[in-house]
Design an enzyme around this catalytic site. Sequence first.
Site, PDB file in Angstrom:
ATOM      1  N   TYR A 201       0.877  -1.179   0.000  1.00  0.00           N
ATOM      2  CA  TYR A 201       0.000   0.000   0.000  1.00  0.00           C
ATOM      3  C   TYR A 201       0.909   1.223   0.000  1.00  0.00           C
ATOM      4  O   TYR A 201       1.737   1.361   0.904  1.00  0.00           O
ATOM      5  CB  TYR A 201      -0.841   0.044   1.262  1.00  0.00           C
ATOM      6  CG  TYR A 201      -1.895  -1.036   1.391  1.00  0.00           C
ATOM      7  CD1 TYR A 201      -3.210  -0.788   1.020  1.00  0.00           C
ATOM      8  CD2 TYR A 201      -1.584  -2.285   1.913  1.00  0.00           C
ATOM      9  CE1 TYR A 201      -4.187  -1.762   1.152  1.00  0.00           C
ATOM     10  CE2 TYR A 201      -2.561  -3.271   2.053  1.00  0.00           C
ATOM     11  CZ  TYR A 201      -3.857  -3.003   1.671  1.00  0.00           C
ATOM     12  OH  TYR A 201      -4.828  -3.965   1.805  1.00  0.00           O
ATOM     13  N   TYR A 384      -6.457  -6.052  10.417  1.00  0.00           N
ATOM     14  CA  TYR A 384      -6.228  -6.511   9.036  1.00  0.00           C
ATOM     15  C   TYR A 384      -6.494  -8.012   8.904  1.00  0.00           C
ATOM     16  O   TYR A 384      -7.082  -8.459   7.920  1.00  0.00           O
ATOM     17  CB  TYR A 384      -4.795  -6.161   8.594  1.00  0.00           C
ATOM     18  CG  TYR A 384      -4.624  -6.228   7.098  1.00  0.00           C
ATOM     19  CD1 TYR A 384      -4.931  -5.128   6.298  1.00  0.00           C
ATOM     20  CD2 TYR A 384      -4.194  -7.388   6.473  1.00  0.00           C
ATOM     21  CE1 TYR A 384      -4.815  -5.184   4.924  1.00  0.00           C
ATOM     22  CE2 TYR A 384      -4.063  -7.463   5.097  1.00  0.00           C
ATOM     23  CZ  TYR A 384      -4.374  -6.356   4.320  1.00  0.00           C
ATOM     24  OH  TYR A 384      -4.263  -6.414   2.955  1.00  0.00           O
TER      25      TYR A 384
END
Length: 395
Positions: A201, A384
């Site tokens: 990311y 996550y």
Amino acid sequence: MLRTQVAIVGAGPAGLLLGQLLHKEGVDTLLLERRSADYVAARIRAGVLEPGTVDVLERAGVATRLHAEGLTHDGVEIGFRGLRHRVDLKALTGKAVTVYGQTEVTRDLMEARTRSGASSVYEAEDVALHDFAGPTPRITYRHQGEAHEVACDFIAGCDGFHGISRRSVPAAAMSVFERVYPFGWLGLLADVPPPWHELIYANSEHGFALASLRSPTRVRCYIQCSLEDRVEQWSDERFWTEFRRRIGGEISARVPSAPSIEKSIAPLRSFVAEPLRFGRLFLAGDAAHIVPPTGAKGLNLAVSDVFYLYEALRDFYGERSERALDEYSARALRRIWRAERFSWWMTRQLHRFPGDAFDERLQQTELEHLFESHAAQMAMAENYVGLPFEPFRGG
Ligand SMILES: Cc1cc2nc3c(=O)[nH]c(=O)nc-3n(C[C@H](O)[C@H](O)[C@H](O)COP(=O)(O)OP(=O)(O)OC[C@H]3O[C@@H](n4cnc5c(N)ncnc54)[C@H](O)[C@@H]3O)c2cc1C
């Protein structure tokens, strides 16, 4: 009039999985889907599965190929200002995520449904829900030009954000919470071996980028784009040039310029409709909520809703107990809101928002804190990999 125990509207992962779990309990279902089976099977979407999702797919008996072909990822990387920081999910939580495309999950579930002999109607038109406030709900629809009607005990509204189920509920009976983000994601799928092993990311000065994969031979990459952008404006070459600029570091030199096999723009939105139960109609998955994809939660949340709803329906048919049905909405919403918070947080930290210098400084501070603080990484990692499913306490 046809009759079934649970009528399921929508053959996305939520509807197919609910049908499969109920089939294993001997509960009869009818699945009604607006699109063709080929269209549903080809739809490209999510790809990161939490361990809790894998457990549910195992329980549904559809995890053989997932275990053979899914890729275990022990960490994710976050890039910011030219630096990359790895969040070691496994070391922090003892858990990993599995990369296995939603397309594959859907295929496994569709094949299991065919094998089970349970009824499915694809290309069902004008699906309409009736009388779900009382004990005898009905659904009407048209198929191949003929009108049909089905009576059932319950309706499971698994027909996604644009479906009919949520819209069938009187507006006064529902509260809606929504945040629309001022950008979208342009995604590109290409058949080429990924030059990265884990998801990256990146928050760059030119905007967000995500390097991800679906298999050892297939990459899925995204860049933040304007809501005014159209896919036709983005040639593959333009996409890859911009992606390289944003992903940065030594990876950018290894980014392939492979031709796309799919390219699309998705707006980013946070959305929750409450409650999830209206008499004998239950909403699950994207029909009830949307998260921006930054936290990889959409598919996983659909699975946890479905698992709670399956447990509740199993108790109803097995023990004649309605207590888990009564608790379904509150129980699912607690997990939904946690995933909404995390997805909002990830989106907030990783994208370029127009204009506000104060917010930009806060974002920088938040990411620096994440890179330096074990506690902050732990908080990110536990979200996550997915918060645990809440056991049903009322039974
Ligand atoms: C373009 C896109 C990209 C995404 N990317 C990611 C990602 O990278 N990561 C992530 O975690 N999540 C992602 N998501 C979210 C994730 O794919 C969804 O959360 C997931 O598909 C939810 O499953 P569902 O079964 O609830 O809904 P859906 O998959 O939307 O399935 C609903 C089904 O109902 C059908 N239907 C709709 N209306 C009717 C009707 N009137 N009658 C009968 N059937 C109807 C639809 O055709 C569809 O088959 C993405 C979503 C989209 C749209």
